[in-house]
Design an enzyme around this catalytic site. Structure first.
Site, PDB file in Angstrom:
ATOM      1  N   LYS A   1       0.866  -1.179   0.000  1.00 31.58           N
ATOM      2  CA  LYS A   1       0.000   0.000   0.000  1.00 31.58           C
ATOM      3  C   LYS A   1       0.904   1.231   0.000  1.00 31.58           C
ATOM      4  O   LYS A   1       1.956   1.228   0.649  1.00 31.58           O
ATOM      5  CB  LYS A   1      -0.882  -0.041   1.250  1.00 31.58           C
ATOM      6  CG  LYS A   1      -1.916   1.079   1.351  1.00 31.58           C
ATOM      7  CD  LYS A   1      -2.777   0.898   2.618  1.00 31.58           C
ATOM      8  CE  LYS A   1      -3.846   1.975   2.740  1.00 31.58           C
ATOM      9  NZ  LYS A   1      -4.692   1.786   3.944  1.00 31.58           N
TER      10      LYS A   1
ATOM     11  N   SER B   1      -9.657   2.017   3.270  1.00 30.56           N
ATOM     12  CA  SER B   1      -8.785   2.767   2.411  1.00 30.56           C
ATOM     13  C   SER B   1      -7.809   1.901   1.604  1.00 30.56           C
ATOM     14  O   SER B   1      -7.223   2.383   0.643  1.00 30.56           O
ATOM     15  CB  SER B   1      -7.961   3.745   3.252  1.00 30.56           C
ATOM     16  OG  SER B   1      -7.095   3.036   4.120  1.00 30.56           O
TER      17      SER B   1
ATOM     18  N   SER C   1      -9.885  -0.492   7.372  1.00 30.32           N
ATOM     19  CA  SER C   1      -9.320  -0.265   6.037  1.00 30.32           C
ATOM     20  C   SER C   1      -8.662  -1.465   5.379  1.00 30.32           C
ATOM     21  O   SER C   1      -8.333  -1.416   4.200  1.00 30.32           O
ATOM     22  CB  SER C   1      -8.308   0.887   6.076  1.00 30.32           C
ATOM     23  OG  SER C   1      -8.968   2.119   6.085  1.00 30.32           O
TER      24      SER C   1
END
Lengths: 487, 483
Positions: A77, A152, A176
């Site tokens: 990420k 997210s 997330s």
């Protein structure tokens, strides 16, 4: 080759079926061709990935006891700092930020020989539940590209679901990892707070942020977590406890394990289709010998309001460092210091980030601190206490990951509170610091939904064991969005 | 109308750790800008603070030395404000649970009285960097070398009543941190900085008046002057029936005045909250005991010992014990010469006067302790007279060498040796008696109780004739006989 899991690639590399360079090149090409449909990557590592792969191949040829995942491609990420590889956190503020260091977790995976393919898209500074707040554009759900992948860690979830990478890292502050895993039909684990080092992971809400793996099976999560976890002297909140061999207990029997079903998680707001999938999953666990009982998390209804005080409060000060002085976005031609601050931050941050900075600043302000931040911390303790009391009677808690399957892009962007409710079932584990995972539990109108398991502190192995046994008994995790939901 | 001055001091002391309070970067002063700032000091994304245990140890040492309660669980907080030399946009400090709680120190004043000043608290925090406004066209430069240097902020109770007390308190803290070796206390380098809170109230009133805070006063002398001018300013306003505005002011040493800081420089709401990146600091009794056992002898303990061991008066002992270096110098002189009283007199008298005159620290004294001890030995064995001893001290000072043998060399070279040859002294006594018939006449006709005083004239004349070298005892004895 793209359908291979982390574990399968590991075995194939060990057997010499193909080289790390081959699979790395294959996946890089695949990302370049296919990701235009999903926008799940912000940056690709390219040549450096091939160099890492060549290094891994060399290691495998020379060493007899290479780490199992040496040469397996992976994605991080874009919230994790990667030395010499741009790290944006999904924000214009860090559009051109190239860190001179790597996050501890990134270093650990690198040391084990894993090959970094690139950096996945995300909501800006991890603030969002749909991946629509990214400065680099929304991510699309491989199951329906008109819909969101969740957030997210939406880029990681979408990339794993679309078979662009076998596994990816995510971060989970209020859901997330688990919520996008649920919406994209993949497996995702948020470990105990402090289990994975936060050093080099760009902070959103320090007391809640936790990194974890996302992949297509619980077995893969177990192998990845083993590399990610561990004490880090550079992170004062990291836990100094040995890292178990998570894969070793995957096949333990779960007969007799006590699962608690919180009645509050099945109240208004839960989609009927999602509820049906979760109830079916509970029955599956019962059929495997688990003892299911109803439990109560009476303060969990307060989790969302507590979270939206604590997280923005911490975020408001964590994001103060983005001031245009030392790195990151600086506005053009500032006329004085105040102008530089105001315009750099106004132009560098997106709407959702600014909203949370304002909310957090307000909550910490003189005269409001007691009413908001202090009170939120008190309720947070009550939420944690609910779990502590329940774990005296049950081994894990089971329920929905999030209220409903994925929804169309743009549907909730004008209604922040509706968006915030996406995390209603995931936030309590963050507030309590407990490990939790989401695994696929079915399809609703062709869209995946997940089931969530929440465990006691440092009991990731038990959660992975439960999830693996569930996946041996079901094939939801093997459904492939690219083949219309077939395996 | 008579006014009482109420002063409280906030003193920032840089702790002498090797590395910063939350990073591994060096804390050394004077390096090229930004060469001692690592990713953590630059507040790079994703970096985290790790608390330096050495700073804790030093803070606890200070706490024990001022008889303070130690925070067995202390907590770091974030103090939020924007400034270019504050990289994170917040300073890690301590608010509700400081490492050091209530304590006190005893200060000595010029009128030989002492006074106890309460310490409210002392807490750990990180220093900011520096903004450089010169040499950059249209820009400001930022040097983050200092960012993250550990500070101990020591807050006094509002129990200080004059500029003199404020300076005495400050000097006490200065000496104490050097005793403990937890800071060099160098005010010129900013290792010790002071904010002064001042208010006035009518004598006898129980309520405090409105205070002003004078920021960053960085020398003992400026603290004294800043207080004096601010007290005068407030008194003038109050006596004209005006009111004091609570504000932050700066002391301008060139103009010798205080003036308000621009309102932009004053942050209002720091939005303190517990620092989530650091765990609370928990310490136990064993930790305290270990530190207590390793504490050096403190000024107050040394004071007691000096009084008992060397039979010194309270005032002299206090002067000698105040600074660790002075005490060490004194004790070396005593050890070498064996005469505590003479050692004390010379260190407090001749040596201190000379150091003051030349604005030197005792560590930089041009006469070493061993030399002074030898000088005192030569005084005791009557090689030197008290007059030649003082001259020799000056010669030693000018010479500047540290060699102890130099003392005897210089006595020889300069002919400081006291004349004890009775024949030579007798000749000089005779000459003086012969040259001053009128004074002899007066002396002889005076009553005995007045004679003692009058004898001094003759002694003086003989000493003058001998250039100070005649043994005063012998001179006295001969004069008594011959007159």
């Amino acid at each position: 080759m793209h359908n291979l899991s982390v574990s399968a690639i590991s075995r194939a590399l060990a057997a010499g079926d193909f080289s790390s360079v081959e699979i790395t090149q294959y996946l890089l090409d695949r990302i370049r061709e296919e990701d235009t449909a999903y926008n799940s990557f912000i940056s690709l590592a390219g040549d450096s990935a091939l160099e890492q792969a060549a290094e891994a191949d060399l290691r495998r040829s020379k060493q007899s006891d290479v780490p199992a995942l040496c040469g397996v491609p992976f994605a991080h990420k874009d919230i994790f700092c990667t030395e010499n590889l741009r790290t944006t956190c999904g924000s214009r503020m860090l559009e051109n930020f190239v860190p001179p260091y790597s996050a501890t977790m990134v270093e650990q995976m690198r040391a084990a020989g894993m090959v970094l393919l690139g950096k996945t898209n995300m909501d800006e500074f991890a603030m969002g539940a749909s991946n629509e707040t990214s400065y680099f554009g929304a991510v699309r759900n491989p199951w329906d590209t008109a819909c969101v992948p969740g957030g997210s860690s939406g880029g990681s979830a979408a990339a794993v679901a679309a078979r662009l990478v076998p596994g990816a890292s995510g971060t989970d502050t209020g859901g997330s990892i688990r919520q996008p895993a649920s919406l994209c039909g993949v497996s995702g684990l948020k470990p105990t707070y402090g289990r994975v080092s936060r050093y080099g992971m760009i902070a959103f809400a320090s007391s809640l942020d936790q990194a974890g793996p996302m992949a297509r099976s619980a077995e893969d999560l177990a192998r990845l977590l083993e590399l990610m976890a561990g004490f880090d002297p550079k992170d004062s909140t990291s836990i100094d406890a040995p890292v178990p061999d998570y894969a070793a207990s995957l096949n333990d029997s779960i007969a007799g394990i006590r699962l608690g079903v919180p009645k509050e998680y099945f109240a208004d707001g839960l989609h009927a289709g999602t509820a049906a999938c979760v109830e079916e999953a509970i029955k599956t666990f019962e059929s495997l010998g688990a003892k299911v009982s109803e439990v109560s998390l009476q303060h969990s209804r307060l989790a969302v309001p507590v979270y939206y005080v604590v997280a923005p409060a911490e975020a408001s000060t964590n994001l103060s460092r983005y001031d245009g002085v030392r790195y990151g976005y600086r506005c053009a031609d500032p006329k004085d210091l105040h102008d530089m601050y105001t315009r750099s931050r106004s132009e560098g941050f997106g709407e959702e980030v600014k909203r949370r900075i304002l909310v957090g600043t307000y909550a910490l302000s003189a005269g409001y601190y007691d009413a908001y931040y202090r009170k939120a911390q008190k309720v947070r303790r009550l939420i944690k206490q609910d779990f502590v009391e329940n774990f005296a009677n049950v081994d894990a808690i089971i329920g929905p990951t999030n209220p409903s399957p994925t929804f169309p892009l743009g549907e909730k962007t004008d209604d922040p509170v509706a968006m915030y409710m996406e995390d209603i079932y995931t936030i309590p584990a963050n507030l309590a610091g407990l490990p939790a995972l989401s695994v696929p539990a079915g399809l609703v109108d062709g869209k995946p939904v997940g089931v969530q398991l929440i465990g006691n502190y440092l009991e990731e192995a038990r959660l992975l064991n439960l999830a693996h046994q569930f996946q041996l008994a079901t094939d939801w995790h093997q459904l492939n969005p690219l083949t219309g939901g077939e395996q | 109308m008579s006014w009482e001055t109420v002063i409280g001091l906030e003193v920032h002391v840089q702790l002498a750790t090797q590395s910063k309070i939350f990073s591994g970067a060096s804390t050394q002063f004077g390096a090229e800008p930004n060469t001692q700032a690592c990713a953590i000091d630059l507040a790079m994304p994703g970096t985290l603070p790790v608390f330096n245990e050495a700073a804790l140890r030093m803070a606890v040492m200070f706490g024990l030395a001022v008889d303070a309660e130690i925070g067995m669980e202390s907590v770091f907080d974030r103090k939020n404000y924007f400034y270019p030399d504050l990289p994170k946009g917040y300073q890690i400090s301590q608010m509700d649970y400081p490492i050091v709680g209530r304590g006190s120190v005893e200060i000595a004043l010029a009128d030989r009285t002492t006074k106890t000043i309460g310490i409210t608290r002392a807490h750990l925090e990180e220093d900011a960097g520096k903004s450089l406004h010169e040499d950059f066209h249209g820009f400001s430069g930022i040097d983050l070398n200092r960012a993250g240097t550990p500070l101990l902020e020591i807050v006094s109770e509002p129990e200080i009543r004059s500029a003199e007390e404020a300076v005495a308190y400050l000097k006490y803290l200065h000496a104490l941190v050097r005793y403990l070796d937890i800071s060099d206390g160098d005010m010129s380098q900013g290792s010790m900085r002071c904010d002064v809170n001042i208010s006035l109230r009518q004598t006898g009133a129980s309520e405090f008046g409105t205070r002003t805070e004078i920021k960053n006063v960085n020398s003992f002398r400026f603290v004294e002057k800043a207080i004096e001018v601010e007290v005068e300013r407030q008194r003038d306003i109050l006596e004209d029936g005006g009111i004091i505005v609570q504000e932050t002011r700066l002391y301008d040493a060139d103009k010798n005045e205080t003036r308000p800081m621009r309102s932009k420089e004053v942050a209002n709401d720091y939005r303190y909250f517990p620092e989530p990146d650091l765990l609370p600091i928990r310490i136990d009794e064993a930790y305290l005991t270990a530190i207590r056992d390793q504490l050096p002898e403190l000024p107050k303990e040394k004071l007691q010992r000096f009084i008992e061991q060397y039979a010194l008066g309270d005032y002299d002992a206090r002067l000698l014990a105040a600074e660790r270096e002075t005490a060490a110098y004194f004790e070396q002189v005593v050890a070498d010469c064996g005469d505590a009283k003479a050692s004390a007199n010379w260190v407090i008298g001749e040596l201190s006067a000379r150091l003051n005159r030349e604005d030197l620290e005792i560590a930089n004294s041009r006469v070493s302790a061993a030399q002074l001890a030898r000088l005192l030995q030569r005084l005791a064995d009557q090689t030197l007279s008290s007059k030649t001893a003082k001259t020799l001290f000056d010669v030693l000072w000018e010479n500047g060498g540290q060699d102890v043998e130099l003392v005897d060399q210089l006595i020889d070279e300069h002919g400081f040796k006291q004349v004890s040859d009775s024949g030579a002294i007798e000749a000089m006594v005779d000459t003086v008696i012969a040259d001053n018939p009128q004074q002899v006449e007066n002396y002889r006709s005076a009553p005995p109780e007045k004679r003692k005083k009058m004898l001094g004239f003759f002694v003086g004349q003989v000493m003058k004739a001998s250039q100070g070298k005649a043994n005063p005892g012998q001179v006295n004895q001969l004069l008594n006989e011959k007159l």
